[in-house]
Design an enzyme around this catalytic site. Sequence first.
Site, PDB file in Angstrom:
ATOM      1  N   CYS A  84       0.844  -1.192   0.000  1.00 36.92           N
ATOM      2  CA  CYS A  84       0.000   0.000   0.000  1.00 36.92           C
ATOM      3  C   CYS A  84       0.880   1.242   0.000  1.00 36.92           C
ATOM      4  O   CYS A  84       2.080   1.170   0.219  1.00 36.92           O
ATOM      5  CB  CYS A  84      -0.877   0.015   1.251  1.00 36.92           C
ATOM      6  SG  CYS A  84      -1.808  -1.509   1.465  1.00 36.92           S
TER       7      CYS A  84
ATOM      8  N   LYS B 171       6.898 -10.920 -18.071  1.00 34.77           N
ATOM      9  CA  LYS B 171       6.395  -9.621 -18.541  1.00 34.77           C
ATOM     10  C   LYS B 171       5.023  -9.785 -19.194  1.00 34.77           C
ATOM     11  O   LYS B 171       4.091  -9.050 -18.930  1.00 34.77           O
ATOM     12  CB  LYS B 171       7.379  -8.963 -19.528  1.00 34.77           C
ATOM     13  CG  LYS B 171       8.606  -8.346 -18.868  1.00 34.77           C
ATOM     14  CD  LYS B 171       8.352  -7.105 -18.059  1.00 34.77           C
ATOM     15  CE  LYS B 171       8.155  -7.328 -16.594  1.00 34.77           C
ATOM     16  NZ  LYS B 171       9.157  -7.808 -15.732  1.00 34.77           N
TER      17      LYS B 171
ATOM     18  N   TRP C 106      -3.453  -2.119  -1.458  1.00 34.53           N
ATOM     19  CA  TRP C 106      -3.307  -3.418  -2.116  1.00 34.53           C
ATOM     20  C   TRP C 106      -3.790  -4.410  -1.068  1.00 34.53           C
ATOM     21  O   TRP C 106      -3.145  -4.631  -0.047  1.00 34.53           O
ATOM     22  CB  TRP C 106      -1.844  -3.698  -2.469  1.00 34.53           C
ATOM     23  CG  TRP C 106      -1.673  -4.903  -3.326  1.00 34.53           C
ATOM     24  CD1 TRP C 106      -1.660  -4.967  -4.695  1.00 34.53           C
ATOM     25  CD2 TRP C 106      -1.471  -6.265  -2.889  1.00 34.53           C
ATOM     26  NE1 TRP C 106      -1.466  -6.268  -5.117  1.00 34.53           N
ATOM     27  CE2 TRP C 106      -1.360  -7.086  -4.037  1.00 34.53           C
ATOM     28  CE3 TRP C 106      -1.387  -6.881  -1.633  1.00 34.53           C
ATOM     29  CZ2 TRP C 106      -1.160  -8.469  -3.970  1.00 34.53           C
ATOM     30  CZ3 TRP C 106      -1.194  -8.258  -1.569  1.00 34.53           C
ATOM     31  CH2 TRP C 106      -1.080  -9.030  -2.727  1.00 34.53           C
TER      32      TRP C 106
ATOM     33  N   GLU D 119      12.085 -14.097 -18.125  1.00 36.84           N
ATOM     34  CA  GLU D 119      11.664 -12.691 -17.959  1.00 36.84           C
ATOM     35  C   GLU D 119      10.626 -12.293 -19.005  1.00 36.84           C
ATOM     36  O   GLU D 119       9.636 -11.632 -18.694  1.00 36.84           O
ATOM     37  CB  GLU D 119      12.882 -11.760 -18.016  1.00 36.84           C
ATOM     38  CG  GLU D 119      12.592 -10.281 -17.877  1.00 36.84           C
ATOM     39  CD  GLU D 119      11.853  -9.887 -16.594  1.00 36.84           C
ATOM     40  OE1 GLU D 119      11.337  -8.754 -16.556  1.00 36.84           O
ATOM     41  OE2 GLU D 119      11.728 -10.731 -15.685  1.00 36.84           O
TER      42      GLU D 119
ATOM     43  N   ASN E  90       0.162   0.333   6.158  1.00 36.63           N
ATOM     44  CA  ASN E  90       0.766  -0.495   5.102  1.00 36.63           C
ATOM     45  C   ASN E  90       1.468  -1.646   5.810  1.00 36.63           C
ATOM     46  O   ASN E  90       2.424  -1.418   6.556  1.00 36.63           O
ATOM     47  CB  ASN E  90       1.782   0.336   4.305  1.00 36.63           C
ATOM     48  CG  ASN E  90       2.570  -0.531   3.330  1.00 36.63           C
ATOM     49  OD1 ASN E  90       2.112  -1.595   2.936  1.00 36.63           O
ATOM     50  ND2 ASN E  90       3.775  -0.096   2.994  1.00 36.63           N
ATOM     51  N   GLY E  91       0.976  -2.854   5.610  1.00 39.45           N
ATOM     52  CA  GLY E  91       1.590  -3.996   6.296  1.00 39.45           C
ATOM     53  C   GLY E  91       0.525  -4.971   6.768  1.00 39.45           C
ATOM     54  O   GLY E  91      -0.629  -4.908   6.322  1.00 39.45           O
TER      55      GLY E  91
ATOM     56  N   HIS F 291      11.037 -32.552 -22.521  1.00 46.58           N
ATOM     57  CA  HIS F 291      10.725 -33.355 -21.328  1.00 46.58           C
ATOM     58  C   HIS F 291       9.350 -33.027 -20.771  1.00 46.58           C
ATOM     59  O   HIS F 291       9.088 -33.214 -19.581  1.00 46.58           O
ATOM     60  CB  HIS F 291      11.813 -33.126 -20.269  1.00 46.58           C
ATOM     61  CG  HIS F 291      13.182 -33.367 -20.818  1.00 46.58           C
ATOM     62  ND1 HIS F 291      13.670 -34.621 -21.100  1.00 46.58           N
ATOM     63  CD2 HIS F 291      14.141 -32.488 -21.209  1.00 46.58           C
ATOM     64  CE1 HIS F 291      14.887 -34.514 -21.605  1.00 46.58           C
ATOM     65  NE2 HIS F 291      15.198 -33.230 -21.689  1.00 46.58           N
TER      66      HIS F 291
ATOM     67  N   ARG G 297       1.942   1.559  -5.983  1.00 46.69           N
ATOM     68  CA  ARG G 297       2.212   0.619  -4.892  1.00 46.69           C
ATOM     69  C   ARG G 297       1.005  -0.268  -4.592  1.00 46.69           C
ATOM     70  O   ARG G 297       1.155  -1.328  -3.989  1.00 46.69           O
ATOM     71  CB  ARG G 297       2.601   1.376  -3.613  1.00 46.69           C
ATOM     72  CG  ARG G 297       3.803   2.310  -3.761  1.00 46.69           C
ATOM     73  CD  ARG G 297       4.039   3.053  -2.451  1.00 46.69           C
ATOM     74  NE  ARG G 297       4.303   2.122  -1.389  1.00 46.69           N
ATOM     75  CZ  ARG G 297       5.532   1.671  -1.081  1.00 46.69           C
ATOM     76  NH1 ARG G 297       6.551   2.089  -1.766  1.00 46.69           N
ATOM     77  NH2 ARG G 297       5.707   0.805  -0.121  1.00 46.69           N
TER      78      ARG G 297
ATOM     79  N   GLU H  30       2.346 -10.672 -16.562  1.00 45.87           N
ATOM     80  CA  GLU H  30       2.037  -9.572 -15.635  1.00 45.87           C
ATOM     81  C   GLU H  30       1.073  -8.552 -16.222  1.00 45.87           C
ATOM     82  O   GLU H  30       0.179  -8.069 -15.553  1.00 45.87           O
ATOM     83  CB  GLU H  30       3.311  -8.810 -15.288  1.00 45.87           C
ATOM     84  CG  GLU H  30       4.202  -9.436 -14.272  1.00 45.87           C
ATOM     85  CD  GLU H  30       5.317  -8.471 -13.899  1.00 45.87           C
ATOM     86  OE1 GLU H  30       5.150  -7.763 -12.899  1.00 45.87           O
ATOM     87  OE2 GLU H  30       6.312  -8.398 -14.639  1.00 45.87           O
TER      88      GLU H  30
ATOM     89  N   LYS I 182       3.913  -2.597  -6.964  1.00 39.99           N
ATOM     90  CA  LYS I 182       5.305  -2.387  -7.355  1.00 39.99           C
ATOM     91  C   LYS I 182       6.292  -2.915  -6.328  1.00 39.99           C
ATOM     92  O   LYS I 182       7.350  -3.457  -6.665  1.00 39.99           O
ATOM     93  CB  LYS I 182       5.560  -0.898  -7.582  1.00 39.99           C
ATOM     94  CG  LYS I 182       6.952  -0.569  -8.061  1.00 39.99           C
ATOM     95  CD  LYS I 182       7.212  -1.149  -9.428  1.00 39.99           C
ATOM     96  CE  LYS I 182       8.601  -0.953  -9.976  1.00 39.99           C
ATOM     97  NZ  LYS I 182       8.866  -1.701 -11.174  1.00 39.99           N
TER      98      LYS I 182
HETATM   99  C1  AGP Z   1       8.426  -7.456 -11.933  1.00 44.08           C
HETATM  100  O1  AGP Z   1       7.920  -6.872 -13.064  1.00 44.08           O
HETATM  101  C2  AGP Z   1       7.562  -7.447 -10.802  1.00 44.08           C
HETATM  102  N1  AGP Z   1       7.160  -6.160 -10.469  1.00 44.08           N
HETATM  103  C3  AGP Z   1       8.059  -8.242  -9.618  1.00 44.08           C
HETATM  104  O2  AGP Z   1       8.285  -9.549 -10.034  1.00 44.08           O
HETATM  105  C4  AGP Z   1       9.350  -7.710  -8.967  1.00 44.08           C
HETATM  106  O3  AGP Z   1      10.439  -7.969  -9.770  1.00 44.08           O
HETATM  107  C5  AGP Z   1       9.538  -8.400  -7.617  1.00 44.08           C
HETATM  108  O4  AGP Z   1       8.422  -8.111  -6.822  1.00 44.08           O
HETATM  109  C6  AGP Z   1      10.825  -7.966  -6.934  1.00 44.08           C
HETATM  110  O5  AGP Z   1      10.770  -6.617  -6.643  1.00 44.08           O
HETATM  111  P1  AGP Z   1      12.089  -5.854  -6.168  1.00 44.08           P
HETATM  112  O6  AGP Z   1      13.082  -5.915  -7.291  1.00 44.08           O
HETATM  113  O7  AGP Z   1      11.617  -4.462  -5.884  1.00 44.08           O
HETATM  114  O8  AGP Z   1      12.583  -6.551  -4.941  1.00 44.08           O
END
Ligand code: AGP
Length: 612
Positions: A2, A489, A75, A485, A101-102, A508, A27, A492, A607
């Site tokens: 959050c 992407k 969030w 990766e 937040n938490g 496999h 966030r 996500e 994020k």
């Molecule tokens: C990647 O696009 C994501 N936002 C997520 O996987 C991110 O890489 C992961 O949460 C790690 O975040 P950080 O690099 O801020 O630790």
Amino acid sequence: MCGIVGYIGKRNSLPILIEGLKRLEYRGYDSAGVSIINNNNEVKSCKKAGKVSDLEKSLDIDVYQGHIGIGHTRWATHGEPNDVNAHPHYDMDNKIMIVHNGIIENYKIIKRKLTQEGFTFTTDTDTEVLANLISYNYMKTNNFEVAVRLSLIEVEGTYGIACLCASEPDKIVVARKGSPLMLGISNEELIVSSDASAIINHTKNVMYLEDGEMAVLGKNGFQLKTTEDKDIFRNVEVLDFILGEVEKAGYEHFMLKEICEQPDTIQNTYRGRINFDTGVVKLGGLESVFDKLLNAKRIIITACGTAWHAGLAGEYMIEHFCRIPTEVEYASEFRYRRPILNKDDVVILISQSGETADTLAALRESKKHGATVIGVVNVVGSTIAREVDAGTYIHAGPEIGVASTKAFTWQIMSLALITLMIAGEKGTISKEEMINCVNELKKVPEHIKHIIDMKDDCKNIAEEFKNAKNFLYLGRGFNFPVALEGALKLKEISYIHAEGYPAAEMKHGPIALIDENMPVVFIAPKDRTYDKIISNIEEVRARKGKIIAIANEGDEEINNYSDYILRVPATINLFAPIINVIPLQFLSYYIATARGCNVDQPRNLAKSVTVE
Ligand code: AGP
């Protein structure tokens, strides 16, 4: 997770809170709310499911005139995203307002105790329990600050909080444990926020709260203390970025801006750190632990998500060039599986935000076992950056798009610099090879610029596959992490199911998925695995899979095997993951925008994941 913000000063707080929440929205963005103390010392609150802009529409600015206020963008962890579970939360008498937040882990126990004391609850959230607990202690102490402190001593879990009290309408009490919190300080006003993006527009002078600290913000300044009531004196720090960096600069999305700014800002990662004549690489932030790195019996790289993919590329680099046994660990698994660690081990923690709870926990676990802990971090002053023994900032600038792009390439560039620094000193690669590597490095920005100029090729292919149900991404060696990766992407931001695999692994099992509806992306540069990857392409073609190849310029052979080709300049394997991922960033971006997805704020994501 959050985003929380608070303001106390001479200006009207609401516009500052709303603007702050919009900057923090990356966030968490499933609901938002504010509470302000108006000029009649009454508390006015409003909260709504949806975006901050939805909240803004439902606010009557005349009612919300006041110099003190708190705000939250959410969030969800406890209780589904709706108007009721949105923050701020209040105690049963609407005297205590709190944004959090938490996660309060023992909230059920406390809720039972408070219910027996006659308290009632209207939401499913842990945060409302904390509001009632503060109220309970306020009844006993008649002192807001003390009530907050006593409550925080009782709760277990993580928090970044900002609270208001209707009976003491001239202050905000804030505290942190496990979730980031910082103060923006100027003569006339104070701003509290989860990160700098809500502060940078008002002041560059900041102070970071550490775990177990709280502050009482008043009109004439603030007091920083521990939750054990000990005074703390700390220096103000100055933020090193500008407002423009947290704005779109004319791009439609932050993600597109962050992909396209890679050529210009990748030099930030190595500026002043390489002597291109001698090939010597020096990362000042690692000097204090360089002996540990050179003599490491084992290097463990740990991270989450995209950062973990960068770590995997780092494993390939360090073992290939430095000949040091290297392992990559998911931080969330690493910290709970009783890892075997000792003082000759070096643990490298990679994190864009520097706040990811699992990675932070892995850091603390590693320290507990006496290992040397090093950080590869983007956000300056973040918790991981402050807690490691040493580290290197990747200097990618603020990354606002939730899907990480430039941070991934910077993380890989930083790992490449660490690799060259060690290999150069250990002599595991020759001086000529070092100079060749740094000269290749110099070409990387140009290579990326070249791919950006060809982004319409990605757009055209994206148009073809925007309705695909599944995708497979395949790569070998240094390009296996790129396959992972690329798949992440796409998942996500477009919500299409996608898997990344080592190309040879496909036989496999995953090959069973292949038919005429399965697009398969092959990362196929002309390196020593090229012939093998061509055979893998043939296996997919034989089962009518659609081949999209990431291939080097001048490679005519690949034309015979691929339905679609995205060309990339050739480079050495150290930098191949940086170059080869760019078309995959664009492909996912254009597929997601063609599907009308919100690429900057994809559903269900945040994020910085500050809860476990
Ligand atoms: C990647 O696009 C994501 N936002 C997520 O996987 C991110 O890489 C992961 O949460 C790690 O975040 P950080 O690099 O801020 O630790």
